[in-house]
Design a protein around this motif. Sequence first.
Motif, PDB file in Angstrom:
ATOM      1  N   TRP A  36      -0.382   7.346 -14.578  1.00 13.34           N
ATOM      2  CA  TRP A  36      -1.339   6.254 -14.709  1.00 13.34           C
ATOM      3  C   TRP A  36      -0.783   4.980 -14.089  1.00 13.34           C
ATOM      4  O   TRP A  36      -1.499   4.252 -13.403  1.00 13.34           O
ATOM      5  CB  TRP A  36      -1.664   6.023 -16.178  1.00 13.34           C
ATOM      6  N   ARG A  37       0.487   4.726 -14.296  1.00 17.24           N
ATOM      7  CA  ARG A  37       1.110   3.546 -13.703  1.00 17.24           C
ATOM      8  C   ARG A  37       1.024   3.609 -12.171  1.00 17.24           C
ATOM      9  O   ARG A  37       0.733   2.598 -11.516  1.00 17.24           O
ATOM     10  CB  ARG A  37       2.572   3.431 -14.130  1.00 17.24           C
ATOM     11  N   ARG A  38       1.262   4.783 -11.599  1.00 18.73           N
ATOM     12  CA  ARG A  38       1.204   4.914 -10.149  1.00 18.73           C
ATOM     13  C   ARG A  38      -0.199   4.607  -9.638  1.00 18.73           C
ATOM     14  O   ARG A  38      -0.364   3.942  -8.607  1.00 18.73           O
ATOM     15  CB  ARG A  38       1.634   6.325  -9.734  1.00 18.73           C
ATOM     16  N   LEU A  39      -1.213   5.084 -10.355  1.00 17.95           N
ATOM     17  CA  LEU A  39      -2.591   4.789  -9.951  1.00 17.95           C
ATOM     18  C   LEU A  39      -2.872   3.291 -10.047  1.00 17.95           C
ATOM     19  O   LEU A  39      -3.493   2.704  -9.147  1.00 17.95           O
ATOM     20  CB  LEU A  39      -3.565   5.571 -10.845  1.00 17.95           C
ATOM     21  N   CYS A  40      -2.400   2.649 -11.117  1.00 20.81           N
ATOM     22  CA  CYS A  40      -2.641   1.217 -11.285  1.00 20.81           C
ATOM     23  C   CYS A  40      -1.920   0.399 -10.218  1.00 20.81           C
ATOM     24  O   CYS A  40      -2.456  -0.598  -9.728  1.00 20.81           O
ATOM     25  CB  CYS A  40      -2.203   0.773 -12.681  1.00 20.81           C
ATOM     26  N   VAL A  41      -0.701   0.807  -9.869  1.00 21.97           N
ATOM     27  CA  VAL A  41       0.024   0.119  -8.802  1.00 21.97           C
ATOM     28  C   VAL A  41      -0.756   0.245  -7.499  1.00 21.97           C
ATOM     29  O   VAL A  41      -0.916  -0.728  -6.754  1.00 21.97           O
ATOM     30  CB  VAL A  41       1.445   0.689  -8.647  1.00 21.97           C
TER      31      VAL A  41
ATOM     32  N   VAL B 215      11.481  -2.505   2.655  1.00 25.49           N
ATOM     33  CA  VAL B 215      12.343  -1.345   2.436  1.00 25.49           C
ATOM     34  C   VAL B 215      12.324  -1.035   0.939  1.00 25.49           C
ATOM     35  O   VAL B 215      12.681  -1.883   0.115  1.00 25.49           O
ATOM     36  CB  VAL B 215      13.776  -1.624   2.909  1.00 25.49           C
ATOM     37  N   ARG B 216      11.904   0.177   0.607  1.00 25.40           N
ATOM     38  CA  ARG B 216      11.728   0.536  -0.796  1.00 25.40           C
ATOM     39  C   ARG B 216      12.213   1.956  -1.072  1.00 25.40           C
ATOM     40  O   ARG B 216      12.462   2.733  -0.143  1.00 25.40           O
ATOM     41  CB  ARG B 216      10.254   0.439  -1.196  1.00 25.40           C
ATOM     42  N   SER B 217      12.295   2.282  -2.350  1.00 22.57           N
ATOM     43  CA  SER B 217      12.558   3.650  -2.776  1.00 22.57           C
ATOM     44  C   SER B 217      11.365   4.528  -2.393  1.00 22.57           C
ATOM     45  O   SER B 217      10.211   4.068  -2.413  1.00 22.57           O
ATOM     46  CB  SER B 217      12.756   3.692  -4.293  1.00 22.57           C
ATOM     47  N   PRO B 218      11.601   5.803  -2.052  1.00 28.66           N
ATOM     48  CA  PRO B 218      10.474   6.694  -1.750  1.00 28.66           C
ATOM     49  C   PRO B 218       9.446   6.774  -2.870  1.00 28.66           C
ATOM     50  O   PRO B 218       8.265   7.019  -2.605  1.00 28.66           O
ATOM     51  CB  PRO B 218      11.162   8.052  -1.528  1.00 28.66           C
ATOM     52  N   ASP B 219       9.870   6.540  -4.120  1.00 26.08           N
ATOM     53  CA  ASP B 219       8.936   6.589  -5.237  1.00 26.08           C
ATOM     54  C   ASP B 219       7.916   5.459  -5.184  1.00 26.08           C
ATOM     55  O   ASP B 219       6.892   5.515  -5.869  1.00 26.08           O
ATOM     56  CB  ASP B 219       9.695   6.510  -6.567  1.00 26.08           C
ATOM     57  N   GLU B 220       8.179   4.438  -4.377  1.00 32.66           N
ATOM     58  CA  GLU B 220       7.284   3.296  -4.275  1.00 32.66           C
ATOM     59  C   GLU B 220       6.439   3.324  -3.007  1.00 32.66           C
ATOM     60  O   GLU B 220       5.758   2.351  -2.684  1.00 32.66           O
ATOM     61  CB  GLU B 220       8.098   1.992  -4.308  1.00 32.66           C
ATOM     62  N   LEU B 221       6.496   4.452  -2.313  1.00 35.65           N
ATOM     63  CA  LEU B 221       5.746   4.597  -1.071  1.00 35.65           C
ATOM     64  C   LEU B 221       4.984   5.908  -1.061  1.00 35.65           C
ATOM     65  O   LEU B 221       5.211   6.781  -1.896  1.00 35.65           O
ATOM     66  CB  LEU B 221       6.688   4.537   0.137  1.00 35.65           C
ATOM     67  N   VAL B 222       4.083   6.024  -0.098  1.00 35.43           N
ATOM     68  CA  VAL B 222       3.380   7.282   0.162  1.00 35.43           C
ATOM     69  C   VAL B 222       3.829   7.779   1.531  1.00 35.43           C
ATOM     70  O   VAL B 222       3.848   7.014   2.501  1.00 35.43           O
ATOM     71  CB  VAL B 222       1.856   7.103   0.148  1.00 35.43           C
ATOM     72  N   ARG B 223       4.201   9.040   1.605  1.00 28.10           N
ATOM     73  CA  ARG B 223       4.601   9.643   2.874  1.00 28.10           C
ATOM     74  C   ARG B 223       3.370  10.271   3.528  1.00 28.10           C
ATOM     75  O   ARG B 223       2.530  10.882   2.856  1.00 28.10           O
ATOM     76  CB  ARG B 223       5.673  10.710   2.643  1.00 28.10           C
ATOM     77  N   PHE B 224       3.272  10.128   4.838  1.00 28.34           N
ATOM     78  CA  PHE B 224       2.173  10.714   5.605  1.00 28.34           C
ATOM     79  C   PHE B 224       2.747  11.579   6.720  1.00 28.34           C
ATOM     80  O   PHE B 224       3.779  11.241   7.318  1.00 28.34           O
ATOM     81  CB  PHE B 224       1.301   9.624   6.228  1.00 28.34           C
TER      82      PHE B 224
ATOM     83  N   ALA C  73       1.640  -4.801 -10.991  1.00 24.22           N
ATOM     84  CA  ALA C  73       2.544  -5.136  -9.907  1.00 24.22           C
ATOM     85  C   ALA C  73       3.530  -4.004  -9.664  1.00 24.22           C
ATOM     86  O   ALA C  73       3.956  -3.325 -10.608  1.00 24.22           O
ATOM     87  CB  ALA C  73       3.305  -6.420 -10.229  1.00 24.22           C
ATOM     88  N   MET C  74       3.892  -3.790  -8.396  1.00 25.96           N
ATOM     89  CA  MET C  74       4.801  -2.708  -8.066  1.00 25.96           C
ATOM     90  C   MET C  74       6.158  -2.870  -8.747  1.00 25.96           C
ATOM     91  O   MET C  74       6.817  -1.888  -9.099  1.00 25.96           O
ATOM     92  CB  MET C  74       4.978  -2.607  -6.552  1.00 25.96           C
ATOM     93  N   ASN C  75       6.583  -4.122  -8.968  1.00 29.12           N
ATOM     94  CA  ASN C  75       7.885  -4.359  -9.582  1.00 29.12           C
ATOM     95  C   ASN C  75       7.799  -4.562 -11.081  1.00 29.12           C
ATOM     96  O   ASN C  75       8.761  -5.006 -11.717  1.00 29.12           O
ATOM     97  CB  ASN C  75       8.559  -5.579  -8.945  1.00 29.12           C
ATOM     98  N   ALA C  76       6.646  -4.242 -11.696  1.00 30.41           N
ATOM     99  CA  ALA C  76       6.510  -4.372 -13.140  1.00 30.41           C
ATOM    100  C   ALA C  76       7.415  -3.375 -13.847  1.00 30.41           C
ATOM    101  O   ALA C  76       7.732  -2.311 -13.322  1.00 30.41           O
ATOM    102  CB  ALA C  76       5.057  -4.155 -13.560  1.00 30.41           C
TER     103      ALA C  76
ATOM    104  N   VAL D 192       5.779   9.278   8.149  1.00 30.95           N
ATOM    105  CA  VAL D 192       5.800   7.820   8.109  1.00 30.95           C
ATOM    106  C   VAL D 192       5.512   7.395   6.675  1.00 30.95           C
ATOM    107  O   VAL D 192       4.855   8.115   5.916  1.00 30.95           O
ATOM    108  CB  VAL D 192       4.784   7.183   9.079  1.00 30.95           C
ATOM    109  N   TRP D 193       5.991   6.209   6.322  1.00 30.72           N
ATOM    110  CA  TRP D 193       5.925   5.763   4.938  1.00 30.72           C
ATOM    111  C   TRP D 193       5.127   4.467   4.842  1.00 30.72           C
ATOM    112  O   TRP D 193       5.265   3.578   5.679  1.00 30.72           O
ATOM    113  CB  TRP D 193       7.332   5.542   4.392  1.00 30.72           C
ATOM    114  N   VAL D 194       4.296   4.397   3.800  1.00 32.10           N
ATOM    115  CA  VAL D 194       3.494   3.199   3.547  1.00 32.10           C
ATOM    116  C   VAL D 194       3.632   2.857   2.072  1.00 32.10           C
ATOM    117  O   VAL D 194       3.603   3.749   1.210  1.00 32.10           O
ATOM    118  CB  VAL D 194       2.006   3.427   3.895  1.00 32.10           C
ATOM    119  N   SER D 195       3.775   1.575   1.761  1.00 32.54           N
ATOM    120  CA  SER D 195       3.852   1.149   0.363  1.00 32.54           C
ATOM    121  C   SER D 195       2.684   1.727  -0.422  1.00 32.54           C
ATOM    122  O   SER D 195       1.553   1.776   0.077  1.00 32.54           O
ATOM    123  CB  SER D 195       3.829  -0.378   0.263  1.00 32.54           C
ATOM    124  N   ALA D 196       2.958   2.163  -1.642  1.00 30.00           N
ATOM    125  CA  ALA D 196       1.954   2.862  -2.450  1.00 30.00           C
ATOM    126  C   ALA D 196       0.947   1.889  -3.049  1.00 30.00           C
ATOM    127  O   ALA D 196       0.736   1.826  -4.270  1.00 30.00           O
ATOM    128  CB  ALA D 196       2.646   3.670  -3.551  1.00 30.00           C
TER     129      ALA D 196
END
Length: 241
Positions: A204-209, A31-40, A215-218, A61-65
Motif C-alpha cells: 500500500w505504501r508503494r502505491l501511495c508513493v 540516484v536511489r535504491s532499486p526499491d525506490e524505482l521502477v525498472r523498464f 512522500a518517497m522519503n517518508a 532503464v530505471w525511473v523513480s517510482a
Amino acid sequence: MSETTGQDRAHAGEKAGRAAPRRTCVATREVRSPDELVRFVASPDGVVTPDLKRKLPGRGVWVSARREAVETAVKRRLFARGLKASVTVPEDLAAAIDAALVEDLRQGLALANKAGRVVTGFDTVVKTVGSKTVVVLVHASEAAEDGKRKIAQALRRRLGDASERVPIVTALAGHDLDLALGRSHVIHAALVAGAGSRIFLERWRRLCVYRGTIAMNAAPLDPEGAGLDDETNPQDRERNE
C-alpha cells in the motif's frame, strides 16, 4: 543507468558484503535504491514494459517510482535513449503501472487473509477495533461515509488520538475485496498485527508513493501499530484515490 542482470546482481552484491546497489532515474537523474524505482525493459517486440519485480532479462532503464516521473520519461522519450533501441511506448504506461500496483495490493490482502490477519463485516470490524490491535482499516472504494465514520469512532474510543496513525486504505473496490478474501459483498475489513499485515502495508505504501499521497522519503509504516509518519495529514492519505 542501465543494467543487464537484474535483481540477481543486487543479491550477489549484498551476500558478498558490498554496499547495496544504486540506480539513476532517467527522468530526474536522482540516484536511489532499486526499491525506490521502477525498472523498464523492452519486450521481444520492442514495447517498453515495466518490470516491477526486477526479474525480466535484458537491458533495463530505471525511473523513480512516482507517476509524475514515469509521465516525464514518456513525454521526453527517455526510454529509447536509455534502452539504446527503437521502442514503442504505450500512451497509458503510467496508468498501467498504477493498475499493476493495485493488483499487487489486492494480492497482498489475499496473503494477509491466508495468514489469518483479516476480519471482515461491519459488526466484526467494529468489535475488533474495540478489542484488538488493528494496524490497517480497509474500506471498499464505494463504501458509505456513515459506515467508515462509525468504525473510525470505535477505533478512536479505544486508541484516542493514536487512532489517527492507523492507515485507512480505500484503494480497492468491493469486487477486489471479494476476490482477495474469497467471499461476497465485502465493504469493510481490518488487519491485525502480523507478517501478513506487513506485506500489505508495504504494498500500500508503494502505491501511495507512486500516486504522490506519501512522500518517497517518508518513514516506513509500522505493522505493529503505528500508522503514517508524523508529517502526513491523515485526511490527505488517499486524496487522489
